[in-house]
Design a protein around this motif. Structure first.
Motif, PDB file in Angstrom:
ATOM      1  N   ALA A  78       6.376  -2.188   3.482  1.00 37.69           N
ATOM      2  CA  ALA A  78       4.936  -1.962   3.630  1.00 37.69           C
ATOM      3  C   ALA A  78       4.646  -0.485   3.889  1.00 37.69           C
ATOM      4  N   LEU A  82       2.544   2.185   1.517  1.00 36.29           N
ATOM      5  CA  LEU A  82       1.430   3.023   1.975  1.00 36.29           C
ATOM      6  C   LEU A  82       1.703   4.488   1.683  1.00 36.29           C
ATOM      7  N   SER A 101      -6.396   1.177   1.619  1.00 36.95           N
ATOM      8  CA  SER A 101      -5.194   0.388   1.885  1.00 36.95           C
ATOM      9  C   SER A 101      -4.639   0.680   3.280  1.00 36.95           C
ATOM     10  N   ALA A 105      -4.312  -2.047   6.276  1.00 39.63           N
ATOM     11  CA  ALA A 105      -3.036  -2.275   6.953  1.00 39.63           C
ATOM     12  C   ALA A 105      -3.199  -2.148   8.465  1.00 39.63           C
ATOM     13  N   THR A 108      -5.201  -5.151   9.724  1.00 42.99           N
ATOM     14  CA  THR A 108      -4.381  -6.359   9.758  1.00 42.99           C
ATOM     15  C   THR A 108      -3.424  -6.331  10.936  1.00 42.99           C
TER      16      THR A 108
END
Length: 159
Positions: A78, A82, A101, A105, A108
């Motif tokens: 992940a 990014l 994005s 992230a 989240t």
């Protein structure tokens, strides 16, 4: 970890096999089919030999260590994704998609931390919050992509 256990192994293996096939310039699907055939031969052989009795040597510690390794792999992938969003941006003056994005992230991660730190007595509230997060994320993405499609400035000269 209950979600990562059944799918994490498969995802890690398939992504590693795909990377290997890409580097070696070999077609992926025939290799994947042969891996499946080879694995099925091993499973039938192990089942016929009665090796299921060896499962008693797998402890909870083994399971937790393996799940921790899978989690670190997902976190690394992940973060690499990014980073790649910022490095491979097509227009350096328009960084909206990498920052969107990144914001998603962080959002989240923050919401997951908040939901998992709640007490177990509020399990129904946690489920409600998770459902709202999922619906909110999809509606946000839908609105974002709809507005991006509607405001396509370079395409207007062809319309």
């Amino acid at each position: 970890m209950a979600f990562i256990a059944p799918t994490g192994l498969t995802l890690a293996f398939i992504s590693g096999l795909f990377r290997f096939c890409t580097v070696q310039n070999v077609p992926f699907f025939p290799i994947y089919a042969w891996v499946g055939i080879w694995t099925s031969i091993f499973m039938v052989t192990l089942g016929a030999a009665g090796s299921s009795k060896l499962i008693r040597y797998c402890t909870r510690f083994t399971d937790e260590v393996f799940n921790a390794l899978l989690s670190m792999n997902f976190i690394y992938e992940a973060l690499a994704s990014l980073r790649r969003n910022f490095l491979l941006v097509a227009d350096p003056m328009n960084l909206s998609m990498p920052f969107v994005s990144l914001a998603m992230a962080i959002g989240t991660f923050w919401s997951t931390v908040k939901v998992t730190t709640m007490e177990q007595t509020c399990l129904d509230l946690c489920r409600l919050v998770l459902c709202l997060l999922v619906v909110g994320t999809f509606s946000f993405l839908s609105d974002l992509f709809q507005s991006q499609r509607a405001s396509c400035v370079p395409c207007q000269q062809f319309c």
